[in-house]
Design a protein around this motif. Sequence first.
Motif, PDB file in Angstrom:
ATOM      1  N   ARG A   1     -12.914  22.326   8.805  1.00  0.00           N
ATOM      2  CA  ARG A   1     -12.703  22.889   9.963  1.00  0.00           C
ATOM      3  C   ARG A   1     -11.809  23.825   9.659  1.00  0.00           C
ATOM      4  NH1 ARG A   1     -12.463  21.036  15.749  1.00  0.00           N
ATOM      5  NH2 ARG A   1     -14.738  19.599  16.067  1.00  0.00           N
ATOM      6  N   THR A   2     -12.401  25.557   9.854  1.00  0.00           N
ATOM      7  CA  THR A   2     -11.271  26.415   9.804  1.00  0.00           C
ATOM      8  C   THR A   2     -11.528  27.579  10.403  1.00  0.00           C
ATOM      9  OG1 THR A   2     -12.999  27.734   8.376  1.00  0.00           O
ATOM     10  CG2 THR A   2     -11.461  27.030   7.475  1.00  0.00           C
ATOM     11  N   ASP A   3     -10.838  28.130  11.711  1.00  0.00           N
ATOM     12  CA  ASP A   3     -10.810  29.162  12.200  1.00  0.00           C
ATOM     13  C   ASP A   3     -10.430  30.727  11.593  1.00  0.00           C
ATOM     14  OD1 ASP A   3      -7.747  30.402  11.612  1.00  0.00           O
ATOM     15  OD2 ASP A   3      -7.195  28.628  13.531  1.00  0.00           O
ATOM     16  N   ALA A   4     -10.199  31.498  12.640  1.00  0.00           N
ATOM     17  CA  ALA A   4     -10.730  33.630  12.182  1.00  0.00           C
ATOM     18  C   ALA A   4      -9.779  33.451  10.693  1.00  0.00           C
ATOM     19  CB  ALA A   4     -10.929  33.717  13.251  1.00  0.00           C
ATOM     20  N   VAL A   5      -8.204  33.299  11.267  1.00  0.00           N
ATOM     21  CA  VAL A   5      -7.295  33.290  10.938  1.00  0.00           C
ATOM     22  C   VAL A   5      -7.139  32.311   9.431  1.00  0.00           C
ATOM     23  CG1 VAL A   5      -4.267  33.050  10.372  1.00  0.00           C
ATOM     24  CG2 VAL A   5      -6.260  33.282  12.571  1.00  0.00           C
ATOM     25  N   ASP A   6      -8.139  31.138   9.465  1.00  0.00           N
ATOM     26  CA  ASP A   6      -7.841  30.488   7.771  1.00  0.00           C
ATOM     27  C   ASP A   6      -8.934  31.609   6.847  1.00  0.00           C
ATOM     28  OD1 ASP A   6      -6.211  28.607   8.771  1.00  0.00           O
ATOM     29  OD2 ASP A   6      -8.443  27.547   9.483  1.00  0.00           O
ATOM     30  N   GLU A   7     -10.021  32.441   8.093  1.00  0.00           N
ATOM     31  CA  GLU A   7     -11.117  32.394   7.098  1.00  0.00           C
ATOM     32  C   GLU A   7     -10.365  33.817   6.219  1.00  0.00           C
ATOM     33  OE1 GLU A   7     -14.179  31.804   5.584  1.00  0.00           O
ATOM     34  OE2 GLU A   7     -14.227  29.730   6.731  1.00  0.00           O
ATOM     35  N   ARG A   8      -9.441  34.943   7.054  1.00  0.00           N
ATOM     36  CA  ARG A   8      -8.732  35.785   6.471  1.00  0.00           C
ATOM     37  C   ARG A   8      -8.391  35.273   5.404  1.00  0.00           C
ATOM     38  NH1 ARG A   8      -8.281  40.894   7.582  1.00  0.00           N
ATOM     39  NH2 ARG A   8      -6.565  41.683   5.969  1.00  0.00           N
ATOM     40  N   ILE A   9      -7.036  34.353   5.137  1.00  0.00           N
ATOM     41  CA  ILE A   9      -6.326  33.939   4.655  1.00  0.00           C
ATOM     42  C   ILE A   9      -7.254  34.010   3.245  1.00  0.00           C
ATOM     43  CG2 ILE A   9      -4.563  32.182   3.590  1.00  0.00           C
ATOM     44  CD1 ILE A   9      -3.910  31.530   6.361  1.00  0.00           C
ATOM     45  N   LEU A  10      -8.471  33.401   3.366  1.00  0.00           N
ATOM     46  CA  LEU A  10      -9.138  32.830   2.321  1.00  0.00           C
ATOM     47  C   LEU A  10      -9.577  34.064   1.630  1.00  0.00           C
ATOM     48  CD1 LEU A  10     -11.012  29.498   3.587  1.00  0.00           C
ATOM     49  CD2 LEU A  10      -9.385  29.959   1.989  1.00  0.00           C
ATOM     50  N   THR A  11      -9.693  34.670   2.729  1.00  0.00           N
ATOM     51  CA  THR A  11     -10.962  36.426   2.099  1.00  0.00           C
ATOM     52  C   THR A  11      -9.538  37.277   0.967  1.00  0.00           C
ATOM     53  OG1 THR A  11     -12.071  36.462   3.892  1.00  0.00           O
ATOM     54  CG2 THR A  11     -11.271  38.182   2.753  1.00  0.00           C
ATOM     55  N   GLU A  12      -8.360  36.626   1.961  1.00  0.00           N
ATOM     56  CA  GLU A  12      -7.450  37.589   1.102  1.00  0.00           C
ATOM     57  C   GLU A  12      -6.493  37.360  -0.108  1.00  0.00           C
ATOM     58  OE1 GLU A  12      -5.341  40.663   1.882  1.00  0.00           O
ATOM     59  OE2 GLU A  12      -6.367  41.026   3.746  1.00  0.00           O
ATOM     60  N   LEU A  13      -6.688  35.701  -0.098  1.00  0.00           N
ATOM     61  CA  LEU A  13      -6.209  35.001  -1.242  1.00  0.00           C
ATOM     62  C   LEU A  13      -7.690  35.602  -2.389  1.00  0.00           C
ATOM     63  CD1 LEU A  13      -4.928  31.760  -0.197  1.00  0.00           C
ATOM     64  CD2 LEU A  13      -4.176  33.776  -1.588  1.00  0.00           C
ATOM     65  N   GLN A  14      -8.944  35.367  -1.997  1.00  0.00           N
ATOM     66  CA  GLN A  14      -9.975  35.566  -2.883  1.00  0.00           C
ATOM     67  C   GLN A  14      -9.537  37.179  -3.395  1.00  0.00           C
ATOM     68  OE1 GLN A  14     -13.746  35.378  -1.831  1.00  0.00           O
ATOM     69  NE2 GLN A  14     -15.015  35.504  -3.897  1.00  0.00           N
ATOM     70  N   ALA A  15      -9.432  37.940  -3.121  1.00  0.00           N
ATOM     71  CA  ALA A  15      -8.631  39.029  -3.485  1.00  0.00           C
ATOM     72  C   ALA A  15      -8.142  39.308  -4.224  1.00  0.00           C
ATOM     73  CB  ALA A  15      -8.894  40.633  -2.112  1.00  0.00           C
ATOM     74  N   ASP A  16      -6.983  38.926  -3.588  1.00  0.00           N
ATOM     75  CA  ASP A  16      -6.028  38.829  -4.723  1.00  0.00           C
ATOM     76  C   ASP A  16      -4.565  37.352  -4.886  1.00  0.00           C
ATOM     77  OD1 ASP A  16      -3.587  39.549  -6.507  1.00  0.00           O
ATOM     78  OD2 ASP A  16      -2.950  40.692  -5.270  1.00  0.00           O
ATOM     79  N   ALA A  17      -5.391  36.768  -5.961  1.00  0.00           N
ATOM     80  CA  ALA A  17      -4.454  34.849  -5.453  1.00  0.00           C
ATOM     81  C   ALA A  17      -3.434  34.841  -5.685  1.00  0.00           C
ATOM     82  CB  ALA A  17      -5.904  34.620  -6.775  1.00  0.00           C
ATOM     83  N   ARG A  18      -2.821  35.965  -5.995  1.00  0.00           N
ATOM     84  CA  ARG A  18      -1.678  36.229  -6.512  1.00  0.00           C
ATOM     85  C   ARG A  18      -0.591  36.766  -5.533  1.00  0.00           C
ATOM     86  NH1 ARG A  18      -0.171  36.014 -12.553  1.00  0.00           N
ATOM     87  NH2 ARG A  18       1.233  36.852 -11.740  1.00  0.00           N
ATOM     88  N   ILE A  19      -0.960  37.268  -4.837  1.00  0.00           N
ATOM     89  CA  ILE A  19      -1.055  38.318  -3.289  1.00  0.00           C
ATOM     90  C   ILE A  19       0.360  37.372  -3.120  1.00  0.00           C
ATOM     91  CG2 ILE A  19      -2.081  36.340  -1.629  1.00  0.00           C
ATOM     92  CD1 ILE A  19      -2.286  39.912  -0.079  1.00  0.00           C
ATOM     93  N   PRO A  20       1.717  38.136  -2.543  1.00  0.00           N
ATOM     94  CA  PRO A  20       2.848  37.022  -2.570  1.00  0.00           C
ATOM     95  C   PRO A  20       3.015  36.309  -0.478  1.00  0.00           C
ATOM     96  CG  PRO A  20       3.453  39.638  -2.777  1.00  0.00           C
ATOM     97  CD  PRO A  20       1.858  39.544  -2.889  1.00  0.00           C
ATOM     98  N   LEU A  21       3.618  35.670  -0.663  1.00  0.00           N
ATOM     99  CA  LEU A  21       3.197  34.996   1.179  1.00  0.00           C
ATOM    100  C   LEU A  21       3.471  36.110   2.246  1.00  0.00           C
ATOM    101  CD1 LEU A  21       1.876  32.303   2.281  1.00  0.00           C
ATOM    102  CD2 LEU A  21       4.077  31.434   1.317  1.00  0.00           C
ATOM    103  N   VAL A  22       4.811  36.837   1.664  1.00  0.00           N
ATOM    104  CA  VAL A  22       4.975  37.477   2.695  1.00  0.00           C
ATOM    105  C   VAL A  22       4.316  38.926   3.346  1.00  0.00           C
ATOM    106  CG1 VAL A  22       6.806  38.619   3.251  1.00  0.00           C
ATOM    107  CG2 VAL A  22       7.872  36.791   2.374  1.00  0.00           C
ATOM    108  N   THR A  23       3.802  38.968   1.906  1.00  0.00           N
ATOM    109  CA  THR A  23       3.017  40.326   2.605  1.00  0.00           C
ATOM    110  C   THR A  23       0.854  39.081   3.245  1.00  0.00           C
ATOM    111  OG1 THR A  23       3.445  41.215   0.146  1.00  0.00           O
ATOM    112  CG2 THR A  23       1.078  41.882   0.817  1.00  0.00           C
ATOM    113  N   LEU A  24       0.210  38.520   2.662  1.00  0.00           N
ATOM    114  CA  LEU A  24       0.120  37.844   3.022  1.00  0.00           C
ATOM    115  C   LEU A  24       0.109  37.380   4.995  1.00  0.00           C
ATOM    116  CD1 LEU A  24      -3.055  36.669   3.407  1.00  0.00           C
ATOM    117  CD2 LEU A  24      -1.732  34.145   2.185  1.00  0.00           C
ATOM    118  N   ALA A  25       1.199  37.413   4.755  1.00  0.00           N
ATOM    119  CA  ALA A  25       1.712  36.136   6.200  1.00  0.00           C
ATOM    120  C   ALA A  25       1.509  37.686   7.151  1.00  0.00           C
ATOM    121  CB  ALA A  25       3.080  35.788   6.315  1.00  0.00           C
TER     122      ALA A  25
END
Length: 147
Positions: free
Chosen positions: A5-29
């Motif tokens: 199970r994922t929610d909208a926030v999980d999906e957004r995290i996955l989308t961001e990681l797919q766009a940039d797998a090296r995104i800093p955690l602070v930026t992702l947050a």
Amino acid sequence: MVRPRTDAVDERILTELQADARIPLVTLAARVHLSRNAVKQRMERMERDGLIAGYTLARPRVDDGRVTAIVLVYRADRMRGAGVITELTRIPEVVQCDILSGQFDLLVTIRAESMERIGQIWERIAALPEVSDTVTSVSLTRVIDRA
């Protein structure tokens, strides 16, 4: 296998990681409007659930600046020899080759760094003795990508 199970926030995290797998955690947050720790906990859970496996993209980004061209190839030998396909496998920019029914024999997808390189590859393909004709189109924009 049941997808975790994922929610909208999980999906957004996955989308961001797919766009940039090296995104800093602070930026992702900041992008998903959660604390750094909350995002870290969600990512750890998704790793345990198998939604995230390492931090390497499974497929490259579409807008990586490269040019995509489609070359339809008509072979004089109507696919009786393996020479053309053997030669295509030697060209690293050839990312896909399909054998077709109908007028043309092959659909070749090329992803190269420049139009100049596309032209060089086209010349190489068109010069093959088994190739009697080609039709080439360059992709202007990809609007759907379900790869």
